[in-house]
Design a protein around this motif. Sequence first.
Motif, PDB file in Angstrom:
ATOM      1  N   SER A  52       0.809  -1.225   0.000  1.00 36.41           N
ATOM      2  CA  SER A  52       0.000   0.000   0.000  1.00 36.41           C
ATOM      3  C   SER A  52       0.838   1.269   0.000  1.00 36.41           C
ATOM      4  O   SER A  52       0.483   2.248  -0.678  1.00 36.41           O
ATOM      5  CB  SER A  52      -0.930   0.017   1.212  1.00 36.41           C
ATOM      6  OG  SER A  52      -1.871  -1.025   1.147  1.00 36.41           O
ATOM      7  N   ILE A  53       1.951   1.267   0.744  1.00 37.07           N
ATOM      8  CA  ILE A  53       2.666   2.544   0.918  1.00 37.07           C
ATOM      9  C   ILE A  53       4.160   2.431   0.658  1.00 37.07           C
ATOM     10  O   ILE A  53       4.922   3.343   0.986  1.00 37.07           O
ATOM     11  CB  ILE A  53       2.423   3.135   2.327  1.00 37.07           C
ATOM     12  CG1 ILE A  53       3.064   2.262   3.421  1.00 37.07           C
ATOM     13  CG2 ILE A  53       0.938   3.315   2.589  1.00 37.07           C
ATOM     14  CD1 ILE A  53       3.102   2.931   4.784  1.00 37.07           C
ATOM     15  N   GLU A  60       2.625  10.556   4.960  1.00 36.77           N
ATOM     16  CA  GLU A  60       1.444  10.395   4.112  1.00 36.77           C
ATOM     17  C   GLU A  60       0.968   8.952   4.124  1.00 36.77           C
ATOM     18  O   GLU A  60      -0.239   8.676   4.131  1.00 36.77           O
ATOM     19  CB  GLU A  60       1.770  10.822   2.680  1.00 36.77           C
ATOM     20  CG  GLU A  60       2.067  12.303   2.516  1.00 36.77           C
ATOM     21  CD  GLU A  60       2.568  12.641   1.110  1.00 36.77           C
ATOM     22  OE1 GLU A  60       2.632  11.737   0.256  1.00 36.77           O
ATOM     23  OE2 GLU A  60       2.905  13.818   0.895  1.00 36.77           O
ATOM     24  N   LYS A  64      -2.630   7.387   5.279  1.00 36.44           N
ATOM     25  CA  LYS A  64      -3.412   6.570   4.344  1.00 36.44           C
ATOM     26  C   LYS A  64      -3.863   5.277   5.004  1.00 36.44           C
ATOM     27  O   LYS A  64      -5.041   4.890   4.914  1.00 36.44           O
ATOM     28  CB  LYS A  64      -2.581   6.268   3.097  1.00 36.44           C
ATOM     29  CG  LYS A  64      -3.264   5.324   2.118  1.00 36.44           C
ATOM     30  CD  LYS A  64      -2.349   5.002   0.931  1.00 36.44           C
ATOM     31  CE  LYS A  64      -2.980   3.969   0.007  1.00 36.44           C
ATOM     32  NZ  LYS A  64      -2.095   3.650  -1.158  1.00 36.44           N
TER      33      LYS A  64
END
Length: 234
Positions: A52-53, A60, A64
Amino acid sequence: MTDTGTNTQRIKAVVFDMAGTTVDEGKKVYDCVRKTLQKYDLYFSLDEIMESIGGMNKKEGIKKMMLLKWESATDEQLDEAAAIFTNMVEEAYRTSNSIKEMPGASDLFAHLRKNDVKVILDTGYARSTADLLISKMGWDDRNLIDFSVTSDEVSQGRPSPMMIEKALTHFNIDSAREVAKVGDTRSDVEEGLNAGCRYVVGMISSQYTEDEMLAMGATHAISSLGELKEIVTT
């Protein structure tokens, strides 16, 4: 390794990601994200977090992940979680004896600089975290990097091209067609594509195969940093 470009211009700079590309930190950064989220009773696997990141601005990215399961989280709570993460990951890096550069990193940096190619680091870390790692690797002391830029120094982190654009401005490089971007995550590849880099090089890992990197749009997929010499300086 696949090349979809043509070598019509000399590469003037290579922009490298840090964790997972030039620094082997054992995925501590994502484990610290996971542990930070657990403090708010938010549970994700490491694979979910990395997918996902991966490569994103970590502040950020944490926001999220929190909002995926906690839509009512306030800005104050999101900022608090980001601060907890930064303190946690920097403590982990300071006290770890296992963090090391990826095989061939120093040799590649020296080779590029000898061939008048700028060595640039860009990262989803905050400046304080990046400086800690750069110091731990000894790259500054040995004059192996020319410039670094962190995601808290621009208004948008990856996959935005802003970090690459900041580096280009610093060196008065007119076009990203004179730049190669190297990284191990989807956001690295997208950052390079969004910037218009001539070469976007994906590092093959347990997370992404060669075919997956190329499917994302990478011009090359490599399994070791040493392979970059042939791509950039021949």
